[in-house]
Design a protein around this motif. Structure first.
Motif, PDB file in Angstrom:
ATOM      1  N   GLY A 160      -5.513  -0.174  -7.964  1.00  0.00           N
ATOM      2  CA  GLY A 160      -5.977  -1.426  -8.541  1.00  0.00           C
ATOM      3  C   GLY A 160      -6.226  -2.451  -7.461  1.00  0.00           C
ATOM      4  O   GLY A 160      -6.089  -2.182  -6.275  1.00  0.00           O
ATOM      5  N   TYR A 161      -6.562  -3.660  -7.892  1.00  0.00           N
ATOM      6  CA  TYR A 161      -6.942  -4.688  -6.928  1.00  0.00           C
ATOM      7  C   TYR A 161      -5.822  -5.012  -5.955  1.00  0.00           C
ATOM      8  O   TYR A 161      -6.055  -5.231  -4.769  1.00  0.00           O
ATOM      9  N   PHE A 162      -4.579  -5.021  -6.459  1.00  0.00           N
ATOM     10  CA  PHE A 162      -3.449  -5.402  -5.609  1.00  0.00           C
ATOM     11  C   PHE A 162      -2.732  -4.200  -5.017  1.00  0.00           C
ATOM     12  O   PHE A 162      -1.690  -4.345  -4.397  1.00  0.00           O
ATOM     13  N   ASP A 163      -3.274  -3.014  -5.217  1.00  0.00           N
ATOM     14  CA  ASP A 163      -2.610  -1.829  -4.707  1.00  0.00           C
ATOM     15  C   ASP A 163      -2.669  -1.793  -3.186  1.00  0.00           C
ATOM     16  O   ASP A 163      -3.588  -2.342  -2.571  1.00  0.00           O
ATOM     17  N   ALA A 164      -1.670  -1.116  -2.588  1.00  0.00           N
ATOM     18  CA  ALA A 164      -1.625  -1.003  -1.131  1.00  0.00           C
ATOM     19  C   ALA A 164      -2.863  -0.281  -0.612  1.00  0.00           C
ATOM     20  O   ALA A 164      -3.421   0.586  -1.268  1.00  0.00           O
ATOM     21  N   ALA A 165      -3.290  -0.680   0.569  1.00  0.00           N
ATOM     22  CA  ALA A 165      -4.463  -0.057   1.170  1.00  0.00           C
ATOM     23  C   ALA A 165      -4.229   1.433   1.350  1.00  0.00           C
ATOM     24  O   ALA A 165      -3.130   1.883   1.666  1.00  0.00           O
ATOM     25  N   GLY A 166      -5.296   2.207   1.153  1.00  0.00           N
ATOM     26  CA  GLY A 166      -5.181   3.653   1.219  1.00  0.00           C
ATOM     27  C   GLY A 166      -4.670   4.163   2.538  1.00  0.00           C
ATOM     28  O   GLY A 166      -3.938   5.160   2.590  1.00  0.00           O
ATOM     29  N   GLU A 167      -5.021   3.481   3.636  1.00  0.00           N
ATOM     30  CA  GLU A 167      -4.608   3.977   4.945  1.00  0.00           C
ATOM     31  C   GLU A 167      -3.106   3.870   5.175  1.00  0.00           C
ATOM     32  O   GLU A 167      -2.579   4.437   6.134  1.00  0.00           O
ATOM     33  N   THR A 168      -2.397   3.155   4.322  1.00  0.00           N
ATOM     34  CA  THR A 168      -0.938   3.071   4.455  1.00  0.00           C
ATOM     35  C   THR A 168      -0.227   3.967   3.447  1.00  0.00           C
ATOM     36  O   THR A 168       0.987   3.848   3.259  1.00  0.00           O
ATOM     37  N   LYS A 169      -0.965   4.875   2.814  1.00  0.00           N
ATOM     38  CA  LYS A 169      -0.372   5.856   1.894  1.00  0.00           C
ATOM     39  C   LYS A 169      -0.466   7.234   2.542  1.00  0.00           C
ATOM     40  O   LYS A 169      -1.523   7.865   2.527  1.00  0.00           O
ATOM     41  N   PRO A 170       0.621   7.729   3.121  1.00  0.00           N
ATOM     42  CA  PRO A 170       0.548   8.974   3.888  1.00  0.00           C
ATOM     43  C   PRO A 170       0.157  10.207   3.088  1.00  0.00           C
ATOM     44  O   PRO A 170      -0.233  11.216   3.681  1.00  0.00           O
ATOM     45  N   LEU A 171       0.253  10.161   1.771  1.00  0.00           N
ATOM     46  CA  LEU A 171      -0.061  11.333   0.961  1.00  0.00           C
ATOM     47  C   LEU A 171      -1.265  11.115   0.060  1.00  0.00           C
ATOM     48  O   LEU A 171      -1.476  11.866  -0.894  1.00  0.00           O
ATOM     49  N   MET A 172      -2.060  10.116   0.363  1.00  0.00           N
ATOM     50  CA  MET A 172      -3.207   9.823  -0.486  1.00  0.00           C
ATOM     51  C   MET A 172      -4.203  10.981  -0.520  1.00  0.00           C
ATOM     52  O   MET A 172      -4.907  11.181  -1.513  1.00  0.00           O
ATOM     53  N   HIS A 173      -4.266  11.756   0.547  1.00  0.00           N
ATOM     54  CA  HIS A 173      -5.256  12.831   0.631  1.00  0.00           C
ATOM     55  C   HIS A 173      -4.978  13.973  -0.336  1.00  0.00           C
ATOM     56  O   HIS A 173      -5.856  14.825  -0.558  1.00  0.00           O
ATOM     57  N   LEU A 174      -3.797  14.012  -0.925  1.00  0.00           N
ATOM     58  CA  LEU A 174      -3.466  15.118  -1.825  1.00  0.00           C
ATOM     59  C   LEU A 174      -4.175  15.016  -3.175  1.00  0.00           C
ATOM     60  O   LEU A 174      -4.039  15.905  -4.020  1.00  0.00           O
ATOM     61  N   TRP A 175      -4.949  13.952  -3.380  1.00  0.00           N
ATOM     62  CA  TRP A 175      -5.688  13.828  -4.642  1.00  0.00           C
ATOM     63  C   TRP A 175      -6.625  15.025  -4.842  1.00  0.00           C
ATOM     64  O   TRP A 175      -6.764  15.533  -5.972  1.00  0.00           O
ATOM     65  N   SER A 176      -7.264  15.470  -3.766  1.00  0.00           N
ATOM     66  CA  SER A 176      -8.230  16.576  -3.909  1.00  0.00           C
ATOM     67  C   SER A 176      -7.515  17.880  -4.216  1.00  0.00           C
ATOM     68  O   SER A 176      -8.029  18.715  -4.982  1.00  0.00           O
ATOM     69  N   LEU A 177      -6.330  18.063  -3.647  1.00  0.00           N
ATOM     70  CA  LEU A 177      -5.555  19.264  -3.952  1.00  0.00           C
ATOM     71  C   LEU A 177      -5.133  19.260  -5.416  1.00  0.00           C
ATOM     72  O   LEU A 177      -5.107  20.318  -6.064  1.00  0.00           O
TER      73      LEU A 177
END
Length: 662
Positions: A124-141
């Motif tokens: 969302g608008y106030f969510d933490a930036a993606g680059e500070t989420k170490p596991l964000m890339h697992l969305w595709s998995l």
């Protein structure tokens, strides 16, 4: 006839292309701005290979659900579990408790293959930036594994109706594609993370298994050339400004499909994609994808900004080494070594390991990141203060403003004889802790209606954050004020976001009349006209208007300031924005607002509370004044409360209208 299951080195080569695109995009985005298409290539490859495996087994009478899922576990879990354990350990050493709490939930969702659903829900608008989420890339998995759950059942169910298989997959794929194209206009987040919005990409690969690839023959080179050209053009020209995926994703999907169809019969497939060096990268592509993003993310967190090129290169080098080591010492022994013959035991152990790390992650989340150990107490205490107000959708959600019922929220007594309406964008929402106190101090009802990237100006439109109708939102607020006879309205916004500034010159969303693209000059002209018209219309219905000048915008966000200060509390304010920079940043918007508001509205200024002659502070002795680079924290909102209270009580600056609350 299904495609034979013999090994094709060109597919590993295509995997290498996909992972290198993603790696380059994440590490060096300016060099390959469209590198994110690598994930789309992965989807096509996965759809092709999984369907080929399942159909071949079904046609030979050897298909088994247990065998299929056991192979998936042994293929995916070894590297995934190892990476999740390493990330959780690193998080407990380097992250603050609230960050570790969030990471714990992402560890659990990664182990359960629902990361895409979690990100879909929380982004969302106030969510933490993606680059500070170490596991964000697992969305595709997550999307791939959800596909693996449904797809075998579908193919098994359609196996006896061979003529219908391709048609059914085609119809499902087309339905998914149409949904994606339609929904991306309303919610990029849904189009990006929803499994049914991405299923068409895997279905595209699946459909290739129904083609007789042996008949490609003389067309192989032409097909491969076209496919490679599509991928190159997309990788070089696409960027985050596109409404992606949507129709744009058809191009990389088509490019990957053409390369798969052409296969090793083409010169590109035979000489480039099947080259030993390229195939080697393809063989480690899965662990490389898993390792690269956590390393880049932790480097970004530790340095407090975009790392130097040498640091990024080192991180990429570490990712390659870890990928090779994982493939050689973890993946291969489980899949092809001693454990490969004991697949029941290895499958059970891997499933148990994934369940264990998932439970550990969930426990970390439920205990509020209590496992955080590597942060000095003083810094940890300071970090806990850079939080904004808890989001309430009714206060901050434009789609809700388009429904017939709930479109705002309120503070204070519902039946109070005094009502104040506060409206604006996310910077207005950041003030809600002060509004809550204001309602109590004035014994008033405060109605709050805000939405992202939508200034409280009548007659204008914006084109940001997937919001559909800023103009209608502001008209609804005005109609409410007029209908109920509200006498006090507060307008607050990040005014430089629509008129340009110095601290974030690229972060500008020009205004328009009907949503058409405009430039900064036209936006400033519309800003002046809309502000004048807004004050005229509110004055015409007897409303006293209070205009809040925006708070200073920081150049360095709180989390980054801690990192840049090497976790020294005494040095954090060294990264505060200079007062001269702030003055220059907001000069045009301030002068314009004060000129148009003169004698017609009260102007509320926070500078005296947030700045001295030298800097506009990031922190004060009680904590951070900001939740990010430009939004006030809960503490910051309470610090500026006296300016809001003084103005509304009638002790504001010269030029206020009649009707101040007593």
């Amino acid at each position: 006839m299904p495609h034979p299951t013999s090994y094709r080195p060109d597919i590993d080569g295509l995997r290498a292309v996909a992972v290198l695109c993603v790696l380059a995009f994440h590490a060096f985005p300016s060099a390959l701005p469209g590198g994110f298409i690598g994930v789309d290539v992965f989807f096509v490859i996965s759809g092709f290979l999984i369907t080929r495996i399942i159909r071949t087994a079904l046609n030979t009478g050897q298909f088994s659900f247990i065998d299929f899922y056991s192979r998936r576990v042994r293929r995916i879990f070894p590297a995934l579990v190892l990476m999740l354990v390493a990330v959780h350990v690193a998080g407990s050493m380097f992250l603050f408790s609230h960050e570790l709490k969030s990471l714990g939930l992402h560890v659990a969702s990664g182990a359960g293959f629902v990361s895409n659903l979690l990100l879909w829900h929380e982004t969302g608008y106030f969510d933490a930036a993606g680059e500070t989420k170490p596991l964000m890339h697992l969305w595709s998995l997550g999307i791939e594994e959800q596909f693996y759950i449904v797809w075998p059942l579908l193919l098994w169910g359609l196996h006896k109706f061979n003529a219908l298989q391709a048609r059914a997959i085609l119809l499902l794929g087309l339905a998914s594609l149409v949904f994606n194209i339609l929904v991306v206009q309303l919610s990029v987040t849904t189009a990006f993370y929803a499994p049914h919005a991405r299923a068409w990409e895997l279905a595209a690969g699946s459909l290739l298994t129904f083609c007789n690839l042996r008949r490609v023959g003389r067309f192989a080179n032409a097909l491969a050339t076209c496919g490679a050209a599509l991928l190159v053009v997309c990788a070089l020209t696409f960027s985050g400004r596109l409404n992606f995926p949507g129709a744009w994703a058809v191009l990389p999907v088509l490019g990957a499909a053409l390369l798969l169809v052409a296969g090793p019969e083409s010169a590109i497939g035979r000489r480039v994609l099947s080259h030993p060096a390229v195939v080697w990268v393809g063989l480690i592509s899965f662990p490389l994808y898993l390792w690269h993003w956590p390393l880049l993310s932790f480097v970004r967190i530790w340095t407090g900004g975009t790392p130097a090129m040498t640091v990024q290169v080192c991180a990429v080098g570490c990712a390659v080494f870890l990928a090779w080591a994982t493939y050689k010492f973890v993946e291969k022994p489980v899949r092809f070594g001693t454990w490969s013959g004991r697949w029941h035991a290895s499958t059970a152990m891997l499933a148990g390991a994934a369940l264990s790390i998932g439970v550990i992650g969930l426990t970390t989340h439920l205990t509020d990141g209590a496992a955080a150990r590597g942060v000095p107490p003083q810094i940890a205490k300071l970090a806990e203060t850079h939080i904004g107000p808890a989001q309430r959708d009714a206060c901050f959600d434009l789609p809700a403003a388009e429904t017939a019922s709930v479109w705002s929220c309120s503070y204070g007594k519902a039946q109070s004889s005094v009502e104040i309406v506060v409206t604006g964008d996310s910077h207005a929402f950041a003030l809600t802790p002060a509004l809550d106190r204001l309602s109590a101090d004035l014994d008033a009802r405060v109605t709050a209606a805000m939405t992202a990237a939508c200034p409280p100006l009548l007659g204008i439109q914006t084109r940001g954050h997937g919001r559909s109708d800023c103009r209608r939102f502001n008209e609804r607020v005005f109609d409410y004020v007029k209908r109920l006879g509200v006498k006090t309205v507060v307008l607050a916004a990040r005014w430089t976001h629509y008129s340009g500034g110095m601290t974030k010159p690229r972060d500008v969303m020009p205004l328009s009349v009907n949503g058409e693209p405009t430039d900064l000059t036209a936006s400033r002209r519309l800003f002046e006209d809309a502000l004048d018209q807004t004050l005229r219309q509110y004055q015409a219905v007897g409303v006293s208007v209070y205009l809040v000048l925006d708070n200073p915008q920081q150049v360095v966000a709180p989390r980054d300031a801690i990192a840049k200060s090497r976790r020294d509390v005494a040095r954090v304010n060294d990264w505060s924005v200079p007062k001269a920079v702030h003055d220059g940043d907001q000069r045009w918007s301030r002068e314009t607002i004060e000129r148009i508001a003169n004698g017609r509205a009260t102007v509320i200024d926070f500078d005296d509370l947030l700045c001295d002659s030298r800097v506009c502070r990031l922190t004060d002795p009680a904590g951070f004044l900001y939740s990010d680079g430009d939004h006030l924290s809960v503490h910051g909102a309470l610090v500026v409360y006296p300016a809001i209270s003084a103005a509304l009580r009638g002790a504001g600056p010269v030029g206020k209208p009649d009707g101040a609350l007593q």
